[in-house]
Design a protein around this motif. Structure first.
Motif, mmCIF file in Angstrom:
data_model
loop_
_atom_site.group_PDB
_atom_site.id
_atom_site.type_symbol
_atom_site.label_atom_id
_atom_site.label_comp_id
_atom_site.label_asym_id
_atom_site.label_seq_id
_atom_site.Cartn_x
_atom_site.Cartn_y
_atom_site.Cartn_z
ATOM 1 N N ASP A 1 0.320 8.975 -0.985
ATOM 2 C CA ASP A 1 1.128 9.994 -1.515
ATOM 3 C C ASP A 1 0.528 11.231 -0.602
ATOM 4 O O ASP A 1 -0.402 11.549 -0.956
ATOM 5 C CB ASP A 1 0.854 10.324 -3.106
ATOM 6 N N LYS B 1 -6.709 -5.145 -1.108
ATOM 7 C CA LYS B 1 -7.644 -4.260 -1.500
ATOM 8 C C LYS B 1 -8.961 -4.636 -0.844
ATOM 9 O O LYS B 1 -9.682 -5.742 -1.001
ATOM 10 C CB LYS B 1 -8.021 -3.954 -3.133
ATOM 11 N N SER C 1 -3.441 10.837 -2.659
ATOM 12 C CA SER C 1 -3.831 9.417 -3.543
ATOM 13 C C SER C 1 -3.179 8.219 -2.724
ATOM 14 O O SER C 1 -2.319 8.355 -2.029
ATOM 15 C CB SER C 1 -3.338 9.657 -4.861
ATOM 16 N N THR C 2 -3.756 7.185 -2.981
ATOM 17 C CA THR C 2 -3.510 5.884 -2.491
ATOM 18 C C THR C 2 -3.578 4.926 -3.541
ATOM 19 O O THR C 2 -4.271 4.737 -4.585
ATOM 20 C CB THR C 2 -4.503 5.516 -1.358
ATOM 21 N N TRP C 3 -2.628 3.632 -3.361
ATOM 22 C CA TRP C 3 -2.531 2.594 -3.915
ATOM 23 C C TRP C 3 -2.561 1.384 -3.064
ATOM 24 O O TRP C 3 -1.854 1.469 -2.203
ATOM 25 C CB TRP C 3 -1.279 2.684 -5.001
ATOM 26 N N TYR C 4 -3.343 0.131 -3.412
ATOM 27 C CA TYR C 4 -3.460 -1.065 -2.658
ATOM 28 C C TYR C 4 -2.917 -2.029 -3.469
ATOM 29 O O TYR C 4 -3.652 -1.975 -4.921
ATOM 30 C CB TYR C 4 -4.781 -1.152 -2.238
ATOM 31 N N VAL D 1 0.846 -1.202 -0.074
ATOM 32 C CA VAL D 1 -0.029 -0.104 -0.143
ATOM 33 C C VAL D 1 0.773 1.269 0.042
ATOM 34 O O VAL D 1 1.944 1.302 0.739
ATOM 35 C CB VAL D 1 -0.992 -0.019 1.134
ATOM 36 N N CYS D 2 0.357 2.346 -0.522
ATOM 37 C CA CYS D 2 1.141 3.676 -0.498
ATOM 38 C C CYS D 2 0.203 4.810 -0.324
ATOM 39 O O CYS D 2 -0.968 4.767 -1.018
ATOM 40 C CB CYS D 2 1.891 3.733 -1.820
ATOM 41 N N ASP E 1 -3.719 -5.651 -5.005
ATOM 42 C CA ASP E 1 -5.037 -6.347 -5.360
ATOM 43 C C ASP E 1 -5.057 -7.400 -4.120
ATOM 44 O O ASP E 1 -6.401 -7.468 -3.909
ATOM 45 C CB ASP E 1 -4.942 -7.115 -6.563
ATOM 46 N N ARG F 1 5.828 0.970 -4.464
ATOM 47 C CA ARG F 1 4.822 -0.358 -4.885
ATOM 48 C C ARG F 1 6.015 -1.479 -5.490
ATOM 49 O O ARG F 1 5.783 -2.633 -5.297
ATOM 50 C CB ARG F 1 4.302 0.013 -6.199
ATOM 51 N N CYS G 1 5.524 7.010 -5.224
ATOM 52 C CA CYS G 1 4.715 5.792 -4.793
ATOM 53 C C CYS G 1 5.131 4.591 -5.581
ATOM 54 O O CYS G 1 5.201 3.462 -5.171
ATOM 55 C CB CYS G 1 3.097 5.806 -4.799
ATOM 56 N N SER G 2 5.566 4.823 -6.792
ATOM 57 C CA SER G 2 5.853 3.674 -7.594
ATOM 58 C C SER G 2 7.311 3.152 -7.010
ATOM 59 O O SER G 2 7.205 1.730 -7.491
ATOM 60 C CB SER G 2 6.098 4.506 -9.174
#
Length: 126
Positions: free
Chosen positions: A52, A65, A57-60, A49-50, A62, A106, A102-103
């Motif tokens: 910013d 999630k 913004s967020t990223w999870y 997870v990240c 899969d 990730r 974030c990349s």
């Protein structure tokens, strides 16, 4: 000196919850993305997870999630990972990470990451 200090790991039953915390110091928190990656026994590192902090913004991944939530408290320079509906496959050492991108978090590439903590063990029993 940059420090990322994780806490909150431990043992949970499948279906249970845990909350991880990561207290950051030594850099400008709001200029960085914050996140977590993990490493399960015998497996490679996996970005989880990240967040910013510059735009929220967020990223999870899969795999988490809908079960995990990341949020931060900029007044405390702390990022949290709320983990619900835990599964046995969530068992891993969880590392807090900080990087402008974030990349990079990730990718969970320690050669590129600017900062990461010592890790905290999460064990989920089935």
């Amino acid at each position: 000196e940059v420090q990322l200090v994780e806490s909150g790991g431990g043992l949970a039953q499948a279906g249970g919850s845990l909350r991880l915390s990561c207290a950051a110091s030594g850099f400008k928190f709001t200029d960085y993305a914050m996140g977590w990656f993990r490493q399960a026994p015998g497996k490679g590192r996996e970005g989880v997870v990240c967040l910013d902090n510059s735009d929220g913004s967020t990223w999870y991944a899969d795999s988490v999630k809908g079960r995990f939530t990341i949020y931060s408290d900029s007044a405390k320079n702390t990022v949290y990972l709320q983990m619900n509906s835990l599964k046995a496959e969530d068992t891993a050492v969880y590392y807090c990470a900080a990087d402008p991108l974030c990349s990079i978090i990730r990718a969970a590439n320690s050669r590129l990451l600017e900062h990461w903590g010592q890790g905290t063990l999460v064990t989920v029993s089935s």
